[in-house]
Every structure is written in C-alpha cells, then in structure tokens.
Design an enzyme around this catalytic site. Sequence first.
Site, short mmCIF file in Angstrom:
data_model
loop_
_atom_site.label_atom_id
_atom_site.label_comp_id
_atom_site.label_asym_id
_atom_site.label_seq_id
_atom_site.Cartn_x
_atom_site.Cartn_y
_atom_site.Cartn_z
N ASP A 288 0.85 -1.19 0.00
CA ASP A 288 0.00 0.00 0.00
C ASP A 288 0.89 1.24 0.00
O ASP A 288 1.89 1.31 0.74
CB ASP A 288 -0.91 0.00 1.24
CG ASP A 288 -1.89 1.16 1.21
OD1 ASP A 288 -2.94 1.03 0.59
OD2 ASP A 288 -1.58 2.20 1.83
N GLU B 121 -5.02 2.10 -3.90
CA GLU B 121 -3.55 2.14 -3.99
C GLU B 121 -2.94 0.89 -3.39
O GLU B 121 -1.79 0.87 -2.99
CB GLU B 121 -3.00 3.39 -3.29
CG GLU B 121 -3.26 3.48 -1.82
CD GLU B 121 -4.53 4.23 -1.45
OE1 GLU B 121 -4.64 4.67 -0.31
OE2 GLU B 121 -5.41 4.37 -2.33
#
Length: 343
Positions: free
Chosen positions: A217, A259
């Site tokens: 992430d 993301e």
Amino acid sequence: MHSIQTDIQLVKTKAALHKYLSLTTGLIALAFSVVNIYLQQYDIACLDTVLGTLNLYFFWSAKRTGLVKPWHINCLLLSITAIAFYTFSIVDLRAGTSYWLLILPPIYCIFSGPKKGLAYSVLVLIPIFYLFITKSDTENLFLYRSLLNFSGAYFLTYTICYLYEVQYIKNSNVLHHMAYKDSLTNARNRHALEIFFRESNNPGNSEAQQPQLLILDIDYFKKINDKFGHEIGDIILTELSQLIQKHTSKENVYRIGGEEFLITLKNTTPIEACDMAEILREAIEGHVFEVESNAIKITVSIGVSELKQGMSFNVFLRNADKNLYHAKNQGRNIVHHDELLAS
C-alpha cells in the site's frame, strides 16, 4: 492461471460442438448404412455402421463426463473425411456426393486450428482432384469447370470459418482483458485473484509450498492526490504497477484497491518472501516518478503472509491486510510478517 490465458470459453464451445457434431455424424452415418444396405452397397454400409457407432460413443462419452479427449477429435475428423471420401469415390458424380466434401475445411479449421486446418484442407484437395479427373466428362471443358467451381466453394468455406475463428479469438482476448485486468494499471484485478485463490487452495494442488503473499500500500497516497491531482495519482499508480512487475512478474501482480497491490510468490519460503518485499520496498523508495515536470517520490508499506490450505477468500485477504496494517502502525515504509516476528 493458464486456464484463464487459454480461453476457457472457446474450449467449452468447441467441446459442445464436438459433442453434437459426433451425434449428428453418427446418426447420418447410420442412416446412410441403411440406404446402402438397400442399394446392396454392403462395403459402404459396413463403414458407415462402424463410424456411426463410434461417433455415437463419442457423444455418449462427452455427455457423461463433459470431457473431449484428443483422440476423440482425431477420430471424428477421420470418420467425417472417410465417409465423405468413400461415398464420393464409389457413387456416380451426378448423385451430388461431392457436396459433402465442402464441410471438411471448416471442420478442420475449427478443431485443428487455422494453420493446421489449412494444411489438412490443401492435403485433402489432392485426392479430391484425382477423383474429379477420373469421374468427370472431359467434353465441353466440364472437368475444368467442375474443378474451378468446387475449388472456389471449397476454399470459400474455409475462409469464412477462418475469419470467424480469428475474430472470435480476438474478441475473447478483449473480453478476457476486460474481465481479468485492471483497466488503469494493467495489473490483474480482484476477479483474477479469486481464480488464483481457488486454484491454489484446491485440495488437489500438488505444489510443495503454499504461495506467499505480499500486500503493498502506498503511504499517504491521499496527500499526493490532494497536492498534484488524481490524474497524476493515476499515472503514479500505473508506473508503480510497471515497477512492481519489473521486479516480479506481470502474472503475479494484482490491484485489489485504490492504492493497494497484492503480489503472489510461488515456491517461496516466508524468509524469501520478506527478502523480496524488502527489495521492492527499497526499489520503490529510491524511484523518482517524473510526472509533468514533477519529481515525486513515494514509499510503501508491505505485509507478508502465507496462503494456507482450507482458508476462505475473505480470511485470505483479512490475514494479508492484518500484516499490512501492522506495517502502517509501526511507522510505514517497512515490511511486516507476524509469524517471523513471533519466531
């Protein structure tokens, strides 16, 4: 993942076509055997009976098991070719048996593929020409007109099938890309991850080690979007996906959230997975994303976990997320693996 790349739908379509073509061919062959017995053409009747029974067996086998074996396909092609050829060679040309030969090119193309189908079609055309020459009347150029008309129709049937087959494959590839690829980053998507999970979690999976998972992430990605805009954020996501694929493989990278990316590592120990995660973390930290005159640097947090046999898909993701959250809580830009820390 080879089952995805090999176009499952096309395989199923051909299997269904083979099954019902076997039924049709079997019934036609047996019907011809009755006609030939009535005409006292017992040799043709015997061939029709054998081939018809064989094709009915192929239909029954495919209906019962749902599988089509390669030798079934080869026998189907041989039986159709044999019936069409033998009938054409024995019966008078005026009976119109040559029309049955026109079905051979599309059948070859469908079951053997465009290239082999073309080779088989050309190869079979040689004895067809020989039979036309020996059976046709040479007066008024009848022979040459017959050969010309038959050849045109023969290759036209192949061409139509070839164009359809090629377009079908292209459309299937497009649909495959839409179904299993993330449209922005070109990484695999969540749907593809579910398929990977089912295959890896199959009780019959013979791999010595269960796959290791890296869930990655971007740290503070919202700040990047707020400062530079979502368009630049999308460019960074795309370039990040390419960077991850460069260090692993495009087949192993999945985008599972805004993301968040997940990387699968097969035949890898937990320690080796952590080493790979550290390599990725350092590579991303040292990479400069040059976007519209902006030099942007990012860091990532990575959680490492193992896909264990019998685990549900939700638990599978939850365990991966848990290690990622631990990495976030410990200050970000680190790699975390609970089990290794515990040991």
